[in-house]
Design a protein around this motif. Structure first.
Motif, PDB file in Angstrom:
ATOM      1  N   GLY A  36       0.797  -1.211   0.000  1.00 41.09           N
ATOM      2  CA  GLY A  36       0.000   0.000   0.000  1.00 41.09           C
ATOM      3  C   GLY A  36       0.833   1.265   0.000  1.00 41.09           C
ATOM      4  N   THR A  37       0.182   2.368  -0.312  1.00 41.63           N
ATOM      5  CA  THR A  37       0.802   3.696  -0.303  1.00 41.63           C
ATOM      6  C   THR A  37      -0.080   4.616   0.532  1.00 41.63           C
ATOM      7  OG1 THR A  37      -0.421   4.528  -2.214  1.00 41.63           O
ATOM      8  CG2 THR A  37       1.608   3.292  -2.669  1.00 41.63           C
ATOM      9  N   PRO A  38       0.426   5.783   0.938  1.00 38.68           N
ATOM     10  CA  PRO A  38      -0.419   6.746   1.654  1.00 38.68           C
ATOM     11  C   PRO A  38      -1.677   7.105   0.868  1.00 38.68           C
ATOM     12  CG  PRO A  38       1.885   7.357   1.876  1.00 38.68           C
ATOM     13  CD  PRO A  38       1.838   6.221   0.895  1.00 38.68           C
ATOM     14  N   ALA A  39      -1.562   7.121  -0.444  1.00 29.20           N
ATOM     15  CA  ALA A  39      -2.728   7.449  -1.271  1.00 29.20           C
ATOM     16  C   ALA A  39      -3.820   6.388  -1.140  1.00 29.20           C
ATOM     17  CB  ALA A  39      -2.302   7.592  -2.728  1.00 29.20           C
ATOM     18  N   ASP A  40      -3.428   5.145  -0.854  1.00 29.84           N
ATOM     19  CA  ASP A  40      -4.418   4.081  -0.699  1.00 29.84           C
ATOM     20  C   ASP A  40      -5.289   4.309   0.529  1.00 29.84           C
ATOM     21  OD1 ASP A  40      -3.786   2.523  -2.957  1.00 29.84           O
ATOM     22  OD2 ASP A  40      -2.049   1.683  -1.910  1.00 29.84           O
ATOM     23  N   ARG A  76      -5.123   4.182  12.968  1.00 33.99           N
ATOM     24  CA  ARG A  76      -4.398   4.663  11.792  1.00 33.99           C
ATOM     25  C   ARG A  76      -2.918   4.263  11.844  1.00 33.99           C
ATOM     26  NH1 ARG A  76      -5.357   8.449   7.348  1.00 33.99           N
ATOM     27  NH2 ARG A  76      -3.368   8.463   6.272  1.00 33.99           N
ATOM     28  N   SER A  77      -2.355   4.229  13.034  1.00 40.94           N
ATOM     29  CA  SER A  77      -0.927   3.926  13.156  1.00 40.94           C
ATOM     30  C   SER A  77      -0.589   2.546  12.608  1.00 40.94           C
ATOM     31  CB  SER A  77      -0.483   4.018  14.612  1.00 40.94           C
ATOM     32  OG  SER A  77      -1.192   3.098  15.416  1.00 40.94           O
ATOM     33  N   GLU A  78      -1.490   1.588  12.737  1.00 36.22           N
ATOM     34  CA  GLU A  78      -1.224   0.230  12.233  1.00 36.22           C
ATOM     35  C   GLU A  78      -1.243   0.211  10.707  1.00 36.22           C
ATOM     36  OE1 GLU A  78      -3.107  -3.080  14.114  1.00 36.22           O
ATOM     37  OE2 GLU A  78      -3.451  -1.966  15.985  1.00 36.22           O
ATOM     38  N   PHE A  79      -2.103   1.004  10.116  1.00 37.78           N
ATOM     39  CA  PHE A  79      -2.152   1.115   8.651  1.00 37.78           C
ATOM     40  C   PHE A  79      -0.912   1.837   8.148  1.00 37.78           C
ATOM     41  CE2 PHE A  79      -6.487   0.344   9.891  1.00 37.78           C
ATOM     42  CZ  PHE A  79      -7.037  -0.415   8.863  1.00 37.78           C
ATOM     43  N   LYS A 112       4.479   2.211   5.444  1.00 37.29           N
ATOM     44  CA  LYS A 112       5.900   2.546   5.508  1.00 37.29           C
ATOM     45  C   LYS A 112       6.783   1.329   5.290  1.00 37.29           C
ATOM     46  CE  LYS A 112       5.167   6.457   8.638  1.00 37.29           C
ATOM     47  NZ  LYS A 112       5.358   6.976  10.019  1.00 37.29           N
ATOM     48  N   LYS A 113       6.312   0.190   5.811  1.00 37.67           N
ATOM     49  CA  LYS A 113       7.080  -1.051   5.648  1.00 37.67           C
ATOM     50  C   LYS A 113       7.208  -1.420   4.189  1.00 37.67           C
ATOM     51  CE  LYS A 113       6.866  -5.950   6.914  1.00 37.67           C
ATOM     52  NZ  LYS A 113       6.090  -6.987   7.638  1.00 37.67           N
TER      53      LYS A 113
END
Length: 418
Positions: free
Chosen positions: A370-374, A409-412, A417-418
């Motif tokens: 995933g990306t932040p945009a996702d 949100r932190s888990e997403f 980031k991973k």
């Protein structure tokens, strides 16, 4: 719990589902026999139900007495009473046990409803996977019919009511009341546009009242003990007891019937507390379709419609899914989103396409792609699904996504980031 039990009164006796147990041990069919003998005013009975503040136990929480008052009872021609025993919401399993262990109380409630509403035919619609509860209901209907409590000219009263058990094919969408009616009519289970509402245009185009299994099973006790008794058991705006199906990371998962307004922490204690002594992380209080609530909020919340609403979620059908500190919230959301993608009937474009987008995107994040945009896309798609479809399935798919990202949100972000 034995205290103030309404729907599970027969459980402490041997052979709880039998007509003999229901009549001899808990006074079953006493209200039905009294109605057949005395012929009270249907309007008075509806007022008693209104006063009790019995709210629909299937998820919507609409006041039962008010719903029944909408039916044009004096209209010529057939009218129908339908029990929604589909119970397909993940985390819900209370109606299954009512049908297995106390089916006669549901039958009595439907019979009373038929008298009040001027209906002569009723259907109990059961989900396709509930074969054992279906068989228990078939046996109970046969017993009631043999005892003269169902059929034509019941106990010489001039009142007719015939009840049929029907079984679906395991489609989640048929838990929606109008899709259920379509299925009963032998059609594909597509929800109908509303209005017109089933009370005016229901089964076969005739006036129809649809209520949940637990709702019908509550009616005989309310009319036996009085609306004031039932109301005082619960809260001012949520009368009576409620069966909560507790599952997840608890020591004693199961059904617990407690007064409305019971603190969640007391319900958790009844369920044996947290499994292996771990810490509570979050709770889904009303089945997979409602927003998740973090532990700190949930532990200060009572189990009634208003309190759960203030906590940012919904009571739903009372399906309490408990999650401990080891739970991967992204993985949970991926499973929920996959379920709604699978169960969308496909009639409405925002739901048909949106549920697929949600499921694929959450799985993309889960697998480290995933990306932040996702994450922005998940929120955007969810907001554009809600309130734009014929039934509430799109909302049911979108609300978990929005709430999981909001509270965890932190888990997403960590997976992105991973």
């Amino acid at each position: 719990m034995k205290l103030n039990q309404v729907c599970f009164r027969s459980l402490e006796f041997d052979d709880p589902a039998s007509l003999k147990t229901y009549e001899e041990k808990v006074g079953g069919y006493k209200v039905w026999r009294k109605i057949l003998k005395e012929k009270p005013s249907p309007e008075d009975l509806i007022e008693e139900l209104k006063k009790s503040v019995l709210r629909g136990r299937g998820g919507a929480g609409f006041p039962t007495g008010l719903k029944w008052s909408f039916m044009p009872r004096h209209l010529d021609g057939p009218k129908y009473v339908v029990c929604n025993s589909d119970e397909s919401e993940p985390g819900t399993f209370k109606d299954r046990d009512i049908m297995r262990y106390n089916p006669h109380q549901m039958i009595e409630g439907m019979a009373i409803a038929s008298y009040i509403l001027g209906a002569t035919t009723g259907y109990n619609y059961t989900r396709g996977e509930y074969w054992e509860p279906f068989q228990a209901c078939e046996k109970a209907v046969a017993e009631a019919r043999a005892a003269g409590l169902l059929g034509s000219n019941i106990l010489g009263s001039g009142v007719d009511f015939e009840l049929h058990n029907m079984i679906g094919a395991g489609a989640y969408i048929c838990g929606e009341e109008t899709a259920l009616l379509e299925s009963l009519e032998g059609k594909k289970g597509f929800p109908r546009f509303k209005p017109p509402f089933p009370a005016n245009f229901g089964l076969y185009g005739r006036p129809t009242i649809i209520n949940n299994t637990e709702s019908f099973a509550s009616v005989p006790v309310i009319l036996e003990k009085g609306a004031d008794w039932f109301l005082n058991v619960g809260t001012e705006r949520s009368g009576g007891t409620k069966i909560f199906s507790v599952s997840g990371h608890v020591n004693k998962p199961g059904n617990y019937e407690v007064p409305m307004g019971t603190p969640f922490k007391d319900l958790l204690e009844l369920a044996g507390g947290m499994l292996d002594g771990r810490k509570l992380k979050a709770v889904i209080p009303g089945g997979s379709s409602v927003p998740v609530v973090p532990a700190d909020i949930m532990m200060e919340t009572n189990m009634d419609y208003e309190s759960i609403g203030k906590a940012g979620s919904m009571l739903g059908a009372g399906s309490v899914i408990v999650m401990d500190e080891t739970t991967d919230m992204v993985k949970i959301l991926a499973r929920i989103s996959e379920f709604y993608d699978e169960e969308s009937c496909g009639q409405c474009t925002p739901c048909r396409e949106g549920t697929g987008w949600l499921s694929r995107t959450v799985h993309k994040v889960l697998h480290g792609q995933g990306t932040p945009a996702d994450l922005d896309l998940l929120q955007d798609v969810s907001n554009n699904m809600m309130g734009r479809t014929i039934c509430a399935l799109a909302d049911a798919a979108a609300m978990p996504v929005l709430s999981f990202i909001k509270h965890f949100r932190s888990e997403f972000d960590a997976l992105v980031k991973k």
